[in-house]
Design an enzyme around this catalytic site. Structure first.
Site, short mmCIF file in Angstrom:
data_model
loop_
_atom_site.label_atom_id
_atom_site.label_comp_id
_atom_site.label_asym_id
_atom_site.label_seq_id
_atom_site.Cartn_x
_atom_site.Cartn_y
_atom_site.Cartn_z
N ARG A 188 89.17 -20.60 -74.46
CA ARG A 188 90.17 -21.30 -73.20
C ARG A 188 89.84 -20.73 -71.91
NH1 ARG A 188 93.96 -24.63 -75.17
NH2 ARG A 188 94.80 -24.20 -77.39
N ARG A 215 94.40 -23.81 -67.51
CA ARG A 215 95.66 -23.49 -67.03
C ARG A 215 95.83 -21.79 -66.24
NH1 ARG A 215 101.23 -23.74 -69.60
NH2 ARG A 215 100.19 -23.37 -71.64
N ARG A 272 93.67 -30.73 -61.46
CA ARG A 272 94.01 -31.58 -62.98
C ARG A 272 94.72 -32.73 -62.76
NH1 ARG A 272 97.15 -32.30 -66.65
NH2 ARG A 272 96.84 -31.96 -69.00
N ASP A 303 89.72 -31.13 -76.84
CA ASP A 303 90.67 -30.76 -77.51
C ASP A 303 90.38 -30.79 -79.08
OD1 ASP A 303 93.96 -29.91 -77.34
OD2 ASP A 303 93.63 -31.10 -79.01
N TYR A 333 98.05 -30.35 -88.18
CA TYR A 333 98.67 -31.23 -87.20
C TYR A 333 99.10 -32.44 -87.50
CZ TYR A 333 97.66 -27.46 -83.58
OH TYR A 333 97.61 -26.47 -82.76
#
Lengths: 352, 352
Positions: free
Chosen positions: A27, A31, A40, A76, A151
Site C-alpha cells: 500500500r 491514501r 484522486r 484492488d 469477501y
C-alpha cells in the site's frame, strides 16, 4: 522493459546476492500520500482503477517519492470478480462490500472465466503506462482464492469468517468449485499483468490467518498451489503474503511461491526456519511503528534488517501502510535500508 | 463452597488425572442463550453487571443448560476501570467505548487503586450468589493490562492498535506506569473474586496477539507476570488466554499461569511444545464451526480431544461463543466431550 537482470529486488526474490537490500511497501501508493489525495478525486477506488492514466500515475508516485525498489500496481483484489459482474463495490473506510453475497451452489453461475483483455483492459493499460516510465520492477497482484471468497461470502470485511467457514465445511464441493474459479481468475489476471509488463507478482491471501492449519491445508492450499504452478513458466518471482499467518508459513511455502511474506509477529530468522531454504522472505516492519518516534522506527528497521540478514530478503512492512502514516518517515526508512550493506555470497573457503 | 477436590475442572488445571475431560465455553453466558435474552432487559452490559441477582442468574444459566464443568462470572474486563471513574461504556455490537481516551501521562491521574469492596461490591455479591447455588467451580476473571490499556488508549475496538503501540514506544515510562496500575487493579479484583468464592481465575489478554514477540516480552509480560505471582498464595488455578497468540505462547507461559488458553490456529499438541511441561492447556475448538453441519463440529470436537489428549486439558472453544450460535450444538459438544475417556496416569511400569 528497462528492468535489468542485476536489479536488487529481482535478485533478492531469487536469493541472489545484491548491492543492497531492496525495499518496497505494501500500500505504498494511495491514501498516505498528499500527491495521491491531490489527484484522486471522489468515488470508489474501482472508479479510479478504471482510469489507466490515473492508476498509472498513482502507481508511480511512491516510486518517485521514496525511491523504492519496486512499484506495485494501484488496483484492488476484487477487480476481477467485479469485472465479471458479481456486484462488488469498495466503500472508503469499510472495504469491499458485496451486494448479494455468495450463499451457495447457485451463485457459482454468477462467476465465470476472466478474459483479461476484454474484462480488465484498463488494468493492462495501466501496466503498459507504468512500465513505459518505470526503471524498477512493477509487481502485479491478485487476491488469493480464500481471501476473495471470504469477501464474496461474508459480503464485506469480517472478524470471524463464520459464514465462510460454514460454507467450506457444509458444502465442500461448492467451496472447491468456488476456489477453483477464483484461482482461474487470479491466474488469468496475473498472467495478463506479466504479459503487459509486470516483472513479479504477489498473491495476497490477506485473511488466511483466520484458518486452522488443517483447514488451510485441505481446503485452501490446493487452489493457491495451482496459481503458483500456473505461473512457473513465466519465470517471474512469485510472492505470497497473508496477515497473522505464523502457523501457516510452512503450508504457504508449500503452495510454491519464490518469496514468502511475513508479518511482524514472526521474526524473519524464525520465519526462515518455517519455509524452504530455496525461498526468500519479505517483510516485516510493524506499520503501526510509523506512529512511534523516529528513533523507535529506526531501531525496529535495523532489527528487521538484522533478522532478515542473508540472501533473499525483500524489506517491507508486515502489512500495508496505514492511511495516516507520515510519508516522511517511510522516506527515512528507505534511507536506512538502502544504507545497509547488501547480502553477499558466502565467503570463499580456505582464505585462512 | 461445595466444590470438591476431585473436581474434574480443577484437577485438569493441575494436570491431575480425572474421570473425564472437563469443558466450559468462553462467553457461555449471554447472547446466544434464549433464557438470557428473556431476562436481560435493555441497556449496557454494565447496567446488568450492577445487578448482582441478574448477573448471578445469567452466570448460572449455561451451567444448567449445558452441564459444563465450570461457570464463569458474567462480567466484563472494563468493569474495574469503569468503577474507578475512567468513563467507559460497552456499546452492544461495538464493545467498550471510552469517552476520553488515555492520551498520555496526565491521564494516569484518572486511574487509581481498586478497592473491590467499595468499588465493585456488586461483582463480589454476584460471586456470593453464584457460588451459593453452584456445584461446579466458578471462574473469576479480569482483563490483562495490555488488553485493557488498548481499549483505554484506542477509545474502542481496533484492528491495528496503532495508538497503543505508539504510546508504548513513545513514552515507555507512562506505558509502564499505566500497565502497573492496571495490573494492580486486575490483581485486586481477582483476589477479591477468589475471596468471595471463585475457585479459579482467568486473565484475558485477548488482543496481545497484535504484538511482536519482542514488544510483548519487554513491555507487556512484566505486568502480567506480576498478576500471576500475586495470586500464587491463593492456590487457585490461574488461566491465561489471548487470541492469535501462537507466537507468544512461550512468553505467555513465562508469565506464570497454571493453564495456557490456545485458539484454533495452534493444535493443542503443538501448543504443549511451546509451554512448560507443568502447565495445562485450554481450548481450542473454532467457534465458527458451530455454523457448520453437526458432523463437522463433532469431528472437530473429537480432533481437539485427540490433540489435547493427556493430563491437563480443559476443553473449550478457541475464542468466545458467537452470538448467533445454536445452543443445541454446544449441548451436543458437551455430550461428546463428557463421553470421552478422561486422562489417566501413566500405566504402571513392568506389567509385561
Amino acid at each position: 522493459m528497462p528492468v535489468h537482470t542485476d536489479d536488487p529486488f529481482l535478485r533478492a526474490c531469487r536469493r541472489q546476492p545484491s548491492s543492497r537490500v531492496p525495499v518496497w511497501f505494501m500500500r505504498q501508493a494511495g491514501r498516505s500520500l498528499p500527491e495521491y489525495r491531490a489527484i484522486r478525486g471522489v468515488g470508489s477506488i474501482l472508479d479510479v482503477i478504471r482510469q489507466p492514466d490515473l492508476a498509472a500515475e498513482i502507481t508511480l508516485q511512491p516510486v518517485r517519492r521514496y525511491g523504492v525498489d519496486a512499484a506495485i500496481l494501484y488496483s484492488d483484489i476484487v477487480v476481477p470478480v467485479e469485472a465479471v459482474g458479481f456486484g462488488v463495490d469498495v466503500v472508503p473506510g469499510v472495504g469491499p462490500v458485496v451486494r448479494e453475497p455468495f450463499a451457495g451452489k447457485a451463485d457459482l453461475g454468477r462467476l465465470r472465466t476472466l478474459e483479461p483483455e476484454a474484462d480488465i483492459p484498463y488494468v493492462l493499460e495501466a501496466v503498459h503506462l507504468v512500465t513505459a516510465e518505470l526503471d524498477v520492477p512493477l509487481i502485479g497482484f491478485a487476491g488469493a482464492p480464500f481471501t476473495v471468497a471470504s469477501y464474496l461470502i461474508e459480503g464485506g470485511p469480517s472478524r470471524t469468517y463464520a459464514r465462510t467457514k460454514a460454507l467450506m465445511h457444509a458444502d465442500p464441493s461448492t467451496w472447491t468449485a468456488l476456489l477453483d474459479v477464483l484461482a482461474d481468475m487470479a491466474l488469468a489476471s496475473l498472467r495478463a499483468q506479466v504479459a503487459a509488463g509486470a516483472s513479479a507478482v504477489q498473491l495476497f491471501d490477506s485473511w488466511a490467518g483466520a484458518l486452522a492449519p488443517d483447514d488451510y491445508a485441505a481446503l485452501v492450499l490446493p487452489a493457491s498451489r495451482r496459481i503458483f504452478a500456473g505461473l512457473e513458466d513465466l519465470g517471474v518471482p512469485r510472492i505470497h503474503f497473508g496477515v497473522g499467518t505464523g502457523e501457516l508459513l510452512g503450508l504457504m511455502s508449500d503452495a510454491g511461491p519464490d518469496v514468502v511474506g511475513v508479518d511482524w509477529r514472526v521474526p524473519l530468522d524464525v520465519a526462515r526456519t518455517r519455509i524452504k531454504p530455496t525461498q526468500a522472505v519479505q517483510g516485516n516492519l510493524d506499520p503501526a511503528l510509523c506512529f512511534a518516534p523516529w528513533e523507535v522506527l529506526e531501531s525496529a528497521t535495523r532489527q528487521v534488517l538484522a533478522q532478515g540478514a542473508g540472501p533473499g530478503h525483500v524489506f517491507n512492512l508486515g502489512h500495508g501502510v496505514m492511511p495516516d502514516t507520515d510519508p516522511g518517515l517511510l522516506e527515512r526508512v528507505v534511507e536506512v535500508v538502502h544504507a545497509a550493506p547488501g547480502p553477499v555470497d558466502a565467503p570463499p573457503i580456505g582464505d585462512g
